[in-house]
Design a protein around this motif. Structure first.
Motif, PDB file in Angstrom:
ATOM      1  N   LEU A 235       0.826  -1.205   0.000  1.00  0.00           N
ATOM      2  CA  LEU A 235       0.000   0.000   0.000  1.00  0.00           C
ATOM      3  C   LEU A 235       0.865   1.262   0.000  1.00  0.00           C
ATOM      4  CD1 LEU A 235      -2.711   1.491   0.264  1.00  0.00           C
ATOM      5  CD2 LEU A 235      -2.491   1.257   2.756  1.00  0.00           C
ATOM      6  N   VAL A 236       1.883   1.283   0.859  1.00  0.00           N
ATOM      7  CA  VAL A 236       2.755   2.464   0.942  1.00  0.00           C
ATOM      8  C   VAL A 236       3.489   2.688  -0.374  1.00  0.00           C
ATOM      9  CG1 VAL A 236       4.817   3.403   2.050  1.00  0.00           C
ATOM     10  CG2 VAL A 236       3.023   2.370   3.445  1.00  0.00           C
ATOM     11  N   ILE A 237       4.013   1.622  -0.955  1.00  0.00           N
ATOM     12  CA  ILE A 237       4.728   1.746  -2.234  1.00  0.00           C
ATOM     13  C   ILE A 237       3.778   2.217  -3.336  1.00  0.00           C
ATOM     14  CG2 ILE A 237       5.958   0.476  -4.036  1.00  0.00           C
ATOM     15  CD1 ILE A 237       7.117  -1.293  -1.816  1.00  0.00           C
ATOM     16  N   PHE A 238       2.569   1.658  -3.341  1.00  0.00           N
ATOM     17  CA  PHE A 238       1.576   2.062  -4.341  1.00  0.00           C
ATOM     18  C   PHE A 238       1.227   3.545  -4.204  1.00  0.00           C
ATOM     19  CE2 PHE A 238      -2.948   2.723  -5.372  1.00  0.00           C
ATOM     20  CZ  PHE A 238      -2.911   2.447  -6.734  1.00  0.00           C
ATOM     21  N   LEU A 239       1.048   4.001  -2.962  1.00  0.00           N
ATOM     22  CA  LEU A 239       0.734   5.413  -2.738  1.00  0.00           C
ATOM     23  C   LEU A 239       1.887   6.303  -3.169  1.00  0.00           C
ATOM     24  CD1 LEU A 239      -1.013   5.190   0.762  1.00  0.00           C
ATOM     25  CD2 LEU A 239      -2.103   5.620  -1.457  1.00  0.00           C
ATOM     26  N   TRP A 240       3.115   5.854  -2.910  1.00  0.00           N
ATOM     27  CA  TRP A 240       4.274   6.652  -3.340  1.00  0.00           C
ATOM     28  C   TRP A 240       4.343   6.732  -4.863  1.00  0.00           C
ATOM     29  CZ3 TRP A 240       8.578   5.463  -6.331  1.00  0.00           C
ATOM     30  CH2 TRP A 240       9.529   6.479  -6.410  1.00  0.00           C
ATOM     31  N   ILE A 241       4.093   5.623  -5.528  1.00  0.00           N
ATOM     32  CA  ILE A 241       4.112   5.615  -6.999  1.00  0.00           C
ATOM     33  C   ILE A 241       3.055   6.568  -7.544  1.00  0.00           C
ATOM     34  CG2 ILE A 241       3.665   4.207  -9.050  1.00  0.00           C
ATOM     35  CD1 ILE A 241       4.898   1.832  -7.569  1.00  0.00           C
ATOM     36  N   CYS A 242       1.869   6.550  -6.944  1.00  0.00           N
ATOM     37  CA  CYS A 242       0.804   7.464  -7.379  1.00  0.00           C
ATOM     38  C   CYS A 242       1.221   8.916  -7.171  1.00  0.00           C
ATOM     39  CB  CYS A 242      -0.488   7.173  -6.614  1.00  0.00           C
ATOM     40  SG  CYS A 242      -1.264   5.594  -7.018  1.00  0.00           S
ATOM     41  N   GLY A 243       1.786   9.216  -5.990  1.00  0.00           N
ATOM     42  CA  GLY A 243       2.212  10.584  -5.711  1.00  0.00           C
ATOM     43  C   GLY A 243       3.333  11.034  -6.628  1.00  0.00           C
ATOM     44  N   PHE A 244       4.311  10.160  -6.842  1.00  0.00           N
ATOM     45  CA  PHE A 244       5.433  10.492  -7.709  1.00  0.00           C
ATOM     46  C   PHE A 244       4.967  10.690  -9.145  1.00  0.00           C
ATOM     47  CE2 PHE A 244       9.060   9.026 -10.395  1.00  0.00           C
ATOM     48  CZ  PHE A 244       9.927  10.075 -10.104  1.00  0.00           C
ATOM     49  N   THR A 245       4.049   9.829  -9.595  1.00  0.00           N
ATOM     50  CA  THR A 245       3.516   9.965 -10.956  1.00  0.00           C
ATOM     51  C   THR A 245       2.772  11.281 -11.115  1.00  0.00           C
ATOM     52  OG1 THR A 245       3.277   7.558 -11.109  1.00  0.00           O
ATOM     53  CG2 THR A 245       2.043   8.890 -12.698  1.00  0.00           C
ATOM     54  N   TRP A 246       2.029  11.680 -10.087  1.00  0.00           N
ATOM     55  CA  TRP A 246       1.303  12.945 -10.164  1.00  0.00           C
ATOM     56  C   TRP A 246       2.260  14.124 -10.270  1.00  0.00           C
ATOM     57  CZ3 TRP A 246      -0.109  16.817  -6.177  1.00  0.00           C
ATOM     58  CH2 TRP A 246      -1.055  17.733  -6.655  1.00  0.00           C
ATOM     59  N   THR A 247       3.365  14.067  -9.533  1.00  0.00           N
ATOM     60  CA  THR A 247       4.351  15.153  -9.635  1.00  0.00           C
ATOM     61  C   THR A 247       4.954  15.215 -11.028  1.00  0.00           C
ATOM     62  OG1 THR A 247       6.184  13.778  -8.849  1.00  0.00           O
ATOM     63  CG2 THR A 247       4.918  14.956  -7.184  1.00  0.00           C
ATOM     64  N   LEU A 248       5.137  14.061 -11.651  1.00  0.00           N
ATOM     65  CA  LEU A 248       5.675  14.048 -13.015  1.00  0.00           C
ATOM     66  C   LEU A 248       4.706  14.715 -13.986  1.00  0.00           C
ATOM     67  CD1 LEU A 248       7.196  10.436 -13.260  1.00  0.00           C
ATOM     68  CD2 LEU A 248       8.409  12.587 -12.896  1.00  0.00           C
ATOM     69  N   THR A 249       3.422  14.431 -13.811  1.00  0.00           N
ATOM     70  CA  THR A 249       2.427  15.017 -14.720  1.00  0.00           C
ATOM     71  C   THR A 249       2.269  16.521 -14.512  1.00  0.00           C
ATOM     72  OG1 THR A 249       0.617  14.549 -13.168  1.00  0.00           O
ATOM     73  CG2 THR A 249       1.150  12.850 -14.798  1.00  0.00           C
ATOM     74  N   GLN A 250       2.662  17.022 -13.328  1.00  0.00           N
ATOM     75  CA  GLN A 250       2.551  18.446 -13.047  1.00  0.00           C
ATOM     76  C   GLN A 250       3.716  19.253 -13.617  1.00  0.00           C
ATOM     77  OE1 GLN A 250      -0.312  19.814 -11.270  1.00  0.00           O
ATOM     78  NE2 GLN A 250      -0.868  17.777 -11.990  1.00  0.00           N
ATOM     79  N   HIS A 251       4.772  18.564 -14.061  1.00  0.00           N
ATOM     80  CA  HIS A 251       5.938  19.223 -14.670  1.00  0.00           C
ATOM     81  C   HIS A 251       6.480  20.336 -13.758  1.00  0.00           C
ATOM     82  CE1 HIS A 251       5.076  17.009 -18.332  1.00  0.00           C
ATOM     83  NE2 HIS A 251       3.834  17.487 -18.316  1.00  0.00           N
ATOM     84  N   THR A 252       6.815  19.949 -12.547  1.00  0.00           N
ATOM     85  CA  THR A 252       7.343  20.919 -11.585  1.00  0.00           C
ATOM     86  C   THR A 252       8.684  21.476 -12.048  1.00  0.00           C
ATOM     87  OG1 THR A 252       8.429  19.149 -10.336  1.00  0.00           O
ATOM     88  CG2 THR A 252       6.201  19.773  -9.665  1.00  0.00           C
TER      89      THR A 252
END
Length: 380
Positions: A235-252
């Protein structure tokens, strides 16, 4: 321009004391575990400490390098050496004390325009330095303090024997989370133009919103871990992957180098495991609603599994008390969340130029004033 006040200076000194005490408590707790033969727990506590220290030192040095670009190489070499020995944060505290003392205690000493300009410069420097420290403390909170809190709560549920150092570690973790989240928002308000001071009532509402939602979520993860450590890890790894993927899509674009930007996105992914963190300064009503709705559903599912399956450990951890605490934290946290965003969210609309809201605003400014690193982070 907002002022760096005497109260800010006092809180700065208090923050230094808490930082030092927190280091001592970590090593004290780890030593206790080693003495009891619980080597895995001791190593885990030190790993959280080491990881957060390493990452904060990397960001701190990178910021020094960016700020001092074009300066004497020997100066940067000295700064690098200090950060290599994991003491870079103390340099930042030294600068904060230096500028903070001048800004807080010399506000009425100006006699002419040049002195006024100098004091305004010192004010900006004090706010900028403290803001950098608070950003690093946010990283530390969610890389070290929050995971440690999860571990300590899990241990209390797992073992019948309770010790003073366990309660001390939990207290320091809650205190660290509380102070870092409020200080982060306070610095953010001071750093952004056209924003009101973060008053006491909004601070309290924001504090309880963050603290209660994080508390319910950490207890939920602890309960999952009791049922299945593998499921908890997935669960923790899955949540991290989701969060990291979202940051990638935001093009910070927070960092100047691509490597540092990816490290920043990875860190934000870890933060997103525990609490919402808007990384682009855009309106986030939809995102934050989805985020906390998901947390609510998962928490209720976990509690339902415990009630219907009734695992053997349910009597040992006094599930009734734990479930009431979890639900109460969840409900109150969401209430404070709604109250904060409906009543105290500092949305400011300007005609000539629109600056981003705090971490949940939108940047559409046409003209920018000279901005600090924090403003650049928010106004992407």
């Amino acid at each position: 321009m907002m002022k760096f006040t005497k109260w800010n200076f006092i809180f700065l000194v208090g923050g230094i004391i808490i930082y030092v005490v927190d280091i001592g408590v970590d090593f004290w707790v780890a030593s206790k575990y080693f003495c009891q033969g619980q080597y895995c727990l001791g190593i885990l506590i030190l790993c959280f400490r080491g990881l957060s220290s390493l990452i904060t030192q990397i960001f701190s040095y990178e910021w020094f390098k960016n700020d001092w670009e074009g300066t004497v190489t020997g100066k940067l070499n000295w700064i690098f050496l200090v950060h290599l020995f994991q003491c870079g944060i103390f340099i930042r505290y030294w600068f904060a004390l230096k500028y903070g003392r001048q800004a807080a205690f010399k506000q009425n000493s100006s006699r002419n325009a040049s002195e006024t300009d100098l004091l305004n410069f010192i004010q900006r420097q004090a706010i900028a330095v403290v803001t950098d420290i608070n950003m690093l403390r946010v990283f530390k909170t969610f890389l070290e303090t929050t995971p440690q809190l999860f571990v300590q709560i899990y241990i209390l549920m797992e073992h019948e024997k309770k010790h003073l150092y366990q309660y001390a570690a939990i207290f320091m973790s809650f205190w660290g989370i509380s102070i870092s989240t409020v200080d982060y928002q306070t610095s953010l308000r001071k750093s952004l133009p056209d924003k009101d001071e973060f008053q006491r009532l909004p601070q309290l509402v924001y504090l309880f919103y963050k603290l209660l939602t994080i508390t319910s979520w950490i207890i939920s993860i602890s309960l999952i871990t009791h049922l299945s450590a593998i499921s908890s890890g997935i669960l923790v790894i899955f949540l991290w992957i989701c969060g990291f993927t979202w940051t990638l899509t935001q093009h910070t674009a927070f960092c100047k180098s691509k490597k540092m930007e990816y490290l920043y996105r990875a860190v934000v992914g870890i933060i997103l495991i525990f609490t919402f963190f808007n990384i682009k300064g855009r309106k986030s009503k939809v995102f934050i609603s989805i985020y906390y709705a998901t947390h609510t559903v998962v928490t209720l599912v976990i509690l339902s599994v415990y009630m219907f399956q009734k695992p053997p450990i349910i009597r040992e951890i006094h599930f009734t008390i734990v479930s009431i605490l979890t639900v109460l934290s969840l409900v109150l946290g969401n209430i404070f969340l709604v109250v904060y965003y409906r009543c105290f969210h500092p949305t400011v609309y300007c005609r000539a130029q629109t600056y981003s809201d705090e971490v949940d605003g939108e940047a559409r400014q046409k003209n920018r004033v000279e901005s600090s690193r924090f403003q650049n982070f928010i106004m992407q």
